[in-house]
Write a protein that holds these residues in place. Structure first.
Motif, PDB file in Angstrom:
ATOM      1  N   HIS A 159       0.844  -1.182   0.000  1.00  0.00           N
ATOM      2  CA  HIS A 159       0.000   0.000   0.000  1.00  0.00           C
ATOM      3  C   HIS A 159       0.893   1.250   0.000  1.00  0.00           C
ATOM      4  O   HIS A 159       1.893   1.306   0.706  1.00  0.00           O
ATOM      5  CB  HIS A 159      -0.926   0.018   1.218  1.00  0.00           C
ATOM      6  N   PRO A 160       0.565   2.283  -0.781  1.00  0.00           N
ATOM      7  CA  PRO A 160       1.447   3.454  -0.838  1.00  0.00           C
ATOM      8  C   PRO A 160       1.552   4.205   0.478  1.00  0.00           C
ATOM      9  O   PRO A 160       2.507   4.947   0.696  1.00  0.00           O
ATOM     10  CB  PRO A 160       0.799   4.341  -1.915  1.00  0.00           C
ATOM     11  N   ASN A 161       0.586   4.003   1.370  1.00  0.00           N
ATOM     12  CA  ASN A 161       0.683   4.651   2.672  1.00  0.00           C
ATOM     13  C   ASN A 161       1.533   3.837   3.638  1.00  0.00           C
ATOM     14  O   ASN A 161       1.473   4.033   4.842  1.00  0.00           O
ATOM     15  CB  ASN A 161      -0.706   4.884   3.274  1.00  0.00           C
ATOM     16  N   GLY A 162       2.330   2.928   3.115  1.00  0.00           N
ATOM     17  CA  GLY A 162       3.270   2.174   3.929  1.00  0.00           C
ATOM     18  C   GLY A 162       4.398   3.020   4.467  1.00  0.00           C
ATOM     19  O   GLY A 162       5.199   2.568   5.274  1.00  0.00           O
ATOM     20  N   CYS A 163       4.491   4.255   3.986  1.00  0.00           N
ATOM     21  CA  CYS A 163       5.382   5.267   4.559  1.00  0.00           C
ATOM     22  C   CYS A 163       6.861   4.983   4.348  1.00  0.00           C
ATOM     23  O   CYS A 163       7.682   5.409   5.138  1.00  0.00           O
ATOM     24  CB  CYS A 163       5.111   5.457   6.054  1.00  0.00           C
ATOM     25  N   SER A 189      12.394   0.696  -1.392  1.00  0.00           N
ATOM     26  CA  SER A 189      11.083   1.214  -1.018  1.00  0.00           C
ATOM     27  C   SER A 189      10.152   0.048  -0.784  1.00  0.00           C
ATOM     28  O   SER A 189      10.269  -0.996  -1.421  1.00  0.00           O
ATOM     29  CB  SER A 189      10.523   2.118  -2.128  1.00  0.00           C
ATOM     30  N   THR A 190       9.179   0.222   0.121  1.00  0.00           N
ATOM     31  CA  THR A 190       8.198  -0.836   0.350  1.00  0.00           C
ATOM     32  C   THR A 190       6.814  -0.450  -0.134  1.00  0.00           C
ATOM     33  O   THR A 190       5.886  -1.235  -0.027  1.00  0.00           O
ATOM     34  CB  THR A 190       8.102  -1.203   1.843  1.00  0.00           C
ATOM     35  N   GLY A 191       6.619   0.747  -0.610  1.00  0.00           N
ATOM     36  CA  GLY A 191       5.299   1.162  -1.065  1.00  0.00           C
ATOM     37  C   GLY A 191       5.057   0.779  -2.508  1.00  0.00           C
ATOM     38  O   GLY A 191       5.930   0.293  -3.215  1.00  0.00           O
ATOM     39  N   ALA A 192       3.822   1.003  -2.938  1.00  0.00           N
ATOM     40  CA  ALA A 192       3.453   0.695  -4.315  1.00  0.00           C
ATOM     41  C   ALA A 192       3.781   1.833  -5.263  1.00  0.00           C
ATOM     42  O   ALA A 192       3.493   1.750  -6.449  1.00  0.00           O
ATOM     43  CB  ALA A 192       1.963   0.383  -4.398  1.00  0.00           C
ATOM     44  N   ALA A 193       4.378   2.893  -4.762  1.00  0.00           N
ATOM     45  CA  ALA A 193       4.760   4.023  -5.603  1.00  0.00           C
ATOM     46  C   ALA A 193       5.903   4.768  -4.933  1.00  0.00           C
ATOM     47  O   ALA A 193       5.952   4.860  -3.708  1.00  0.00           O
ATOM     48  CB  ALA A 193       3.582   4.970  -5.808  1.00  0.00           C
ATOM     49  N   ASN A 230      -2.393  -3.066  -7.875  1.00  0.00           N
ATOM     50  CA  ASN A 230      -2.398  -1.790  -8.580  1.00  0.00           C
ATOM     51  C   ASN A 230      -1.134  -0.999  -8.224  1.00  0.00           C
ATOM     52  O   ASN A 230      -1.162  -0.029  -7.476  1.00  0.00           O
ATOM     53  CB  ASN A 230      -3.653  -0.996  -8.209  1.00  0.00           C
ATOM     54  N   PHE A 231       0.007  -1.442  -8.741  1.00  0.00           N
ATOM     55  CA  PHE A 231       1.270  -0.776  -8.467  1.00  0.00           C
ATOM     56  C   PHE A 231       1.399   0.473  -9.337  1.00  0.00           C
ATOM     57  O   PHE A 231       1.173   0.432 -10.543  1.00  0.00           O
ATOM     58  CB  PHE A 231       2.455  -1.703  -8.755  1.00  0.00           C
ATOM     59  N   CYS A 232       1.763   1.575  -8.725  1.00  0.00           N
ATOM     60  CA  CYS A 232       2.002   2.819  -9.464  1.00  0.00           C
ATOM     61  C   CYS A 232       3.485   2.869  -9.841  1.00  0.00           C
ATOM     62  O   CYS A 232       4.249   3.684  -9.321  1.00  0.00           O
ATOM     63  CB  CYS A 232       1.605   4.021  -8.628  1.00  0.00           C
ATOM     64  N   ASP A 233       3.888   1.962 -10.720  1.00  0.00           N
ATOM     65  CA  ASP A 233       5.296   1.841 -11.072  1.00  0.00           C
ATOM     66  C   ASP A 233       5.841   3.174 -11.573  1.00  0.00           C
ATOM     67  O   ASP A 233       5.281   3.782 -12.494  1.00  0.00           O
ATOM     68  CB  ASP A 233       5.481   0.794 -12.173  1.00  0.00           C
ATOM     69  N   LEU A 234       6.935   3.613 -10.964  1.00  0.00           N
ATOM     70  CA  LEU A 234       7.665   4.794 -11.428  1.00  0.00           C
ATOM     71  C   LEU A 234       6.823   6.065 -11.366  1.00  0.00           C
ATOM     72  O   LEU A 234       7.129   7.036 -12.056  1.00  0.00           O
ATOM     73  CB  LEU A 234       8.159   4.586 -12.868  1.00  0.00           C
ATOM     74  N   GLY A 235       5.789   6.088 -10.554  1.00  0.00           N
ATOM     75  CA  GLY A 235       4.904   7.240 -10.581  1.00  0.00           C
ATOM     76  C   GLY A 235       4.387   7.667  -9.227  1.00  0.00           C
ATOM     77  O   GLY A 235       5.052   7.539  -8.205  1.00  0.00           O
TER      78      GLY A 235
END
Length: 269
Positions: A159-163, A189-193, A230-235
């Motif tokens: 999750h991108p809010n994984g901080c 990084s551990t987030g999806a973005a 739903n990975f926000c690769d490179l974004g």
């Protein structure tokens, strides 16, 4: 030196926090009080930051904490090399001590620019650079060999809010963030973005932004119902507003991606 050249070898090594500007301070007669007006048009140039930033309950292991109203605060031609930040490396907004004392910065009263700087061989634990309801603008940076510790705190990995991202512009209010001409090489990084923003964040990017090295994502936590593929690769992942508080709110990926993936070559600097 007074000319602000990094070759002058002005070095800040270790410490509780390496640079802090805070809206409140402890007066010997009146206790904690609000400080002077805005610190506008400040230039910090040519410094080298290194060593281990100590963990504490005051600043939480933050290397640089800008927690004071001010516009056009600029870090230029600086280098962060061989740094261990026990939490965040660079934080702009209301810090933990101010929260404990009941002080809070209004939204978008602080605006920080990081320009022509190098970040290299750094350990961090949470967000790398944070805008907490304030403005952070990245220009012409090289960010290389950034690592997370082997044992991470419990969290929702994908999750991108994984901080655990490059840039985090969120936390319950408006932020203003931008990124231009940034080269990233070997960043854990551990987030999806690599970049996470809130629904209300003003965001812009441009120039030539490159991501060199592998993209790796950790498996989702069992506690995260909104963790998907739903990975926000490179974004950029934009967190959606919800009626109730959630550590893992729904999110959408902004299009197009910010970074161009390059499997060969190195970043300059």
């Amino acid at each position: 030196g007074l000319d602000g050249k990094i070759s002058d070898s002005c070095v800040l090594s270790g410490g509780l926090v390496q640079i802090v500007s805070q809206y409140s301070h402890n007066h010997p007669d009146y206790g904690y009080v609000e400080t002077s007006p805005n610190i506008d048009n400040v230039l910090i140039k040519g410094l080298t930051f290194t060593g281990q930033v100590q963990g504490s309950g005051i600043f939480g292991g933050i290397g640089v904490a800008i927690s004071h109203p001010g516009k056009n605060i600029r870090f230029q031609d600086c280098a962060w090399i061989d740094v261990t930040a026990t939490k965040r490396l660079f934080f702009v907004g209301t810090n933990y001590l101010m929260e404990l004392l009941g002080f809070d910065l209004s939204d978008l009263v602080t605006d920080v620019w990081i320009e022509n700087c190098l970040f290299e061989d750094i350990f961090y634990e949470e967000e790398f650079i944070v805008a907490f309801r304030q403005g952070v603008h990245l220009r012409n940076l090289t960010i290389r060999n950034i690592q997370l510790p082997e044992l991470l705190p419990v969290g929702c990995g994908v999750h991108p809010n994984g901080c655990r991202n490059l840039l985090h512009c969120t936390q319950g209010g408006r932020s203003n963030c931008s990124l231009y001409d940034v080269c990233v090489e070997n960043f854990d990084s551990t987030g999806a973005a690599p970049i996470v923003i809130s629904q209300e964040t003003e965001w812009s990017s441009g120039g030539n932004n490159f991501w060199r090295g592998p993209l790796e994502y950790h498996p989702p936590s069992k506690d995260c119902t909104n963790c998907t593929s739903n990975f926000c690769d490179l974004g950029v992942a934009r967190l959606e507003d919800t009626d109730t508080f959630s550590m893992f709110p729904p999110y959408t990926c902004l299009d197009p991606p910010v970074f161009e993936l390059q499997t060969t070559g190195t970043c300059p600097g």
